[in-house]
Each structure stands twice: as C-alpha cells, then as structure tokens.
Enzyme design. Structure first.
Site, mmCIF file in Angstrom:
data_model
loop_
_atom_site.group_PDB
_atom_site.id
_atom_site.type_symbol
_atom_site.label_atom_id
_atom_site.label_comp_id
_atom_site.label_asym_id
_atom_site.label_seq_id
_atom_site.Cartn_x
_atom_site.Cartn_y
_atom_site.Cartn_z
ATOM 1 N N HIS A 117 0.765 -0.889 -0.345
ATOM 2 C CA HIS A 117 0.110 -0.166 -0.315
ATOM 3 C C HIS A 117 0.836 1.477 0.299
ATOM 4 O O HIS A 117 0.709 2.075 -0.690
ATOM 5 C CB HIS A 117 -0.757 0.042 1.275
ATOM 6 C CG HIS A 117 -1.638 1.093 1.528
ATOM 7 N ND1 HIS A 117 -3.021 1.044 0.700
ATOM 8 C CD2 HIS A 117 -1.349 2.645 2.184
ATOM 9 C CE1 HIS A 117 -3.622 2.655 1.487
ATOM 10 N NE2 HIS A 117 -2.132 3.159 2.482
ATOM 11 N N GLU A 118 1.848 1.189 0.485
ATOM 12 C CA GLU A 118 2.944 2.774 1.465
ATOM 13 C C GLU A 118 3.915 2.956 -0.466
ATOM 14 O O GLU A 118 4.008 3.709 -1.036
ATOM 15 C CB GLU A 118 3.563 2.089 2.098
ATOM 16 C CG GLU A 118 2.803 2.161 3.240
ATOM 17 C CD GLU A 118 2.333 3.706 3.144
ATOM 18 O OE1 GLU A 118 1.997 4.657 3.039
ATOM 19 O OE2 GLU A 118 1.220 2.748 4.278
#
Lengths: 311, 189
Positions: A149-150
């Site tokens: 996600h990051e």
C-alpha cells in the site's frame, strides 16, 4: 496510474502557486500598511511584495527538497538498518522490485500504536515509515499488504503532494496566526493613540483580519479536497496488485483500525497515514471531515477483489 | 478548379502528417516497453547474481560439517555453473529451477547435522538466501508483467503491423516449475 501521477503533479503545482500568491499578498498588505501608517509615498508596498515573492520562492524550493526531512522530524522517525530488522528490510526490498521502483529508505516511529506512512518527493527519494507496534503485531502476509500500500503511494506520487501540503500549509497557518495576533495588538494601540486614524485603514484591516480568520478552516478543507479519500482506495488496489494477496492488507486493516493511534501525529500530518492516527473516535461523529475512508469499506472492497479474477 | 486541387492536396498531406505522427508515437511506445522488459530482466539478473555469489560461501560452510555429502554439494555447484552460463531466458529458468531444487536437498541434509544447524554463520547465510529468493520471485513477477504488456502490444492491432515492420518479437516468460504447486491435490477418505 499515469493519470493519477499527472493529477498529483498538477495539484502540487497549484498548491505551490497558491502559496506564492498568498505570501506575496501578505507582503503587499504589510508594505501598504507601513506606507499608510508612516506616510511615506508608496514604495514600501512594492518593495515588500518583491521581498515576499522571493521569500515564497525560496520557501517553495526548500519545501520541495526538504519536506521529507521535515515530516520525518515532525514524527520523530529514525532510520532502521538491515542488521536491526532483516525481516522488514527484505520484505521492502522484494516488494519494491515487484512494484518496479527503487528501494525506499525505511524508518520507524517508537510507538505501540499500529500505523504507517510514506513520504519523499519522488520514487528515487522515497521513504516508508512504520510504527514499532505495526512491525511487532502484524504477521508476514499482513505486513506485506501494508508495505505494498505504501509503495503504491510512492509509485503514484501521492507522497509528493501529501508531503508538500504538510509543509506549505503549515507555514501558511503559522504566518496567518502571527498576522492575526499583530493585528489585534496593533489595532488596540492605534485606537488609543490616534482616534482620527480610522477610516479606510481600519476597514482594510478588518477585512484582512476576517479573511485570515476565515482562512484556517478553508485551509483544512483544502487539504481534504486535495487529498481525496479515493487515493486510499486506489493505493489499496494497486498495493494488492503488487503483493498479489489482497486478503493480507484486509487482515492488516482489521487489526490496525482498532489500534491506529499515534502520539506524534498532528492535524498537519494525519492525512499521510494509512489509517486515522487519532483512532476510530473521530470517524464516528462526521464522515465528511475525515481524511480516511472507513476501514470496513476498504476491507469490503479488498475482499471483493480477492474473489475477482486475474489478480 | 484550382482551389479544389489545393484543398485536396492540403487534406491528403494533412492525413499523411497525422499518420506519420501516430506511427512515431506507436513506435516510440513499443521501444519504451521493450526497454522496460530489458530493465526488468536486469533486475532479475541482479538477484540471481547475488545468489551465485552466496552459494560458494554456503557450500564451504556445509563442507566444514558434512564432508562426505559430496554428491549433494556437487549438484549445487553444477547447477550454479549452469545458471552462470545460461544465455536465453528459457535456459536461465531451467538452471534456476535446478539450483532451487539442489538447495532444497542441501537444507534437508542440514537437518541431519545439528552442529551445522547451530552454526551462526550458516543461519545468517540461510536468512540471506531466503531474502534473495523472495526478491527473485518478486523480480520474476515484475518481469512477467512487463513481458505480458509488451507481448500484448505487439500481438494486437495496430502494434502487430509495426512489430512485423520493425522486427519486434515476443519475449519469453520466466517460468518456474513448482512441482508441489502443480501436483493435483490428493484427496483421501
């Protein structure tokens, strides 16, 4: 994907221009005030305006180059090495290969709450930050979900916009605060010494003061508009494409949403985090003013993804 | 009559210019995709090389504890040399499958030597190897994604026309044999 990158770049440019205009206007108002107050014929307003413009340009450039360091300083994050935590190191290295971006630097916040964010101005200068609580409480699959996600925030250039906003908007808040205070004090003194000085001047300052008063909620709204909540959904789905395992992030969000409080987070940095760093309480009273979509909604979308074909 | 001719010439040359611009765009995007495939292949290569560098170290360490397991050790070395010499994607994939298999039997062997398992150096090498192997898997995923994009582009219209003119050819996927994953699930009652 490319559309998102272009969008983020455009928004960043607009915010920087808006910032410059704002600072220049303040400079002009200050010069105008001095001209009026001390009766020197109109040179100061131009001089102050030019000075403010140069200042704004320097501030914009430095915030472009140093905003990641400022954000890391604000959140009291420190770098972690391969020796210290090989588990997270190898995961980030592998997943950044899968995402097709250079490996970001890894930082950690000493906090038992579970949260994470990414910062930097481009993928080559990317940084991912995790809290100690996150690293200790998530299993491998969940952690990979969070990392992916990051990494997609980095890949989408969400980090550029998010990080620049922290610094520029923070500066505007400080400047308008100073002006507002000096206006209140200055206004008081003037009234006592020269009662005839009112007229146009007091009107101008009243308007300026009101403008600044209105400004702070507008700034808050601006952040929320620029950082649309859609990008969290987008990063969730791009992340699932990197890790090839949407259930990992879904499980992680389930755990994180219960313990996402981070002490060092402030209003300026809250929008960077993967989950609301003030915990779930705020979400209950108003959905509208939240930088993060509700965790249940995100989990639901991720689970629908895992049922779908192709991922 | 004359204005009509001029208009016709303008229209035709306009169409030609648009066609040229479009084909330049398609050609450039195909080249950039091909470069991405090559770049993602070099990502795999970096990880594979890391593993090649690690293997002699690992073999030396194991030798110190388990001298007479020559056969297993030689299998690992041979597979490594095959991987280094491989030139095509298919050969490389085959060699990597062999290395993975040989390393697996090396780990299985280490189970019989408690002293080896307790060795600090050995466990650090194992940790590194695990990290590299997952990196290889991710690099493979990225490479295969890029190959799929590239192949789709040059096999669909209008890319296929340009691919024939400029001799772009489909690339091979980096496929890995996973006997465990391929074997049908046995159901016992």
């Amino acid at each position: 994907m490319y559309e998102q990158i272009a969008k983020n770049r455009t928004k960043t440019v607009f915010i920087i221009i808006g910032f410059m205009v704002f600072i220049t206007m303040i400079g002009f108002a200050l010069g105008y005030y001095i001209d009026y107050r001390y009766g020197i014929s109109g040179n100061y307003s131009i001089l102050f305006m030019i000075f403010a413009l140069i200042l704004a340009i320097i501030m914009s450039f430095s915030s472009y180059y140093f905003s990641d360091r400022i954000v890391l300083g604000l959140t009291k994050a420190r770098p972690i090495s391969l020796e210290e935590n090989p588990r997270i190191y190898y995961m980030v290295e592998g997943l950044s290969i899968a995402a097709g971006i250079p490996m970001p630097r890894i930082y950690m916040i000493e906090d038992t709450g579970m949260n994470a964010f990414a910062t930097g101005r481009n993928p080559a200068n990317g940084v991912v930050v995790f809290t100690r609580g996150l690293l200790e409480n998530l299993n491998d699959e969940e952690l990979k979900g969070v990392i992916s996600h990051e990494l997609s925030h980095i890949k989408n250039y969400d980090i550029l916009l998010g990080t620049i906003i922290v610094v520029l908007v923070g500066m505007i808040a400080i400047i308008s605060n100073i002006i507002l205070r000096s206006f209140i004090f200055g206004g008081g003194r003037r009234r006592s010494s020269r009662s005839s000085g009112g007229g146009i001047l007091s009107v101008i300052f009243l308007v300026l003061g009101l403008l600044l008063l209105i400004l702070s909620p507008i700034i808050a709204t601006l952040i929320r508009m620029a950082i649309s909540r859609n990008r969290e959904f987008l990063a969730d789905s791009t992340g699932a494409l990197i890790s090839r395992y949407p259930a990992g992030l879904a499980n992680a969000l389930r755990k994180i949403s219960k313990h996402s409080q981070v002490e060092v987070a402030s209003n300026a940095t809250a929008h960077l985090f993967i989950a609301n760093p003030f915990g779930g309480k705020k979400a209950a009273f108003s959905n509208l003013f939240n930088t993060h979509p509700p965790a249940e909604e995100r989990i639901k979308r991720l689970e629908n993804m895992s049922l779908g074909v192709g991922v | 009559m004359l204005p009509g001719v001029i208009i016709a010439i303008l229209v035709v040359s306009g169409i030609i210019i648009v066609l040229i611009l479009v084909s330049i765009g398609i050609y450039n995007s195909m080249v950039s995709l091909r470069n991405k495939v090559n770049n993602s292949w070099s990502q795999i290569d970096v990880q594979l090389r890391k593993r090649y560098d690690l293997i002699p170290n690992l073999v030396e360490t194991v030798k110190g504890y388990a001298k007479h397991e020559r056969e297993t050790l030689e299998k690992v070395i041979n597979a490594r040399n095959m991987g280094i010499d491989a030139s095509s994607v298919k050969d490389q994939a085959k060699a990597e499958n062999m290395i993975t298999g040989a390393l697996k039997s090396l780990f299985a062997l280490s189970e019989n030597y408690p002293n080896l398992k307790a060795d600090q150096h050995f466990s650090r090498l194992m940790e590194q190897l695990n990290g590299i192997e997952s990196s290889i898997a991710y690099a493979r995923q990225f490479y295969n994604d890029m190959v799929m994009k590239f192949n789709t582009r040059i096999q669909t219209f209008p890319g296929n026309v340009f691919a024939r003119i400029y001799k772009f050819t489909s690339r091979d996927y980096f496929e890995i044999e996973e006997p465990e994953a391929r074997r049908p699930v046995e159901v016992k009652f």
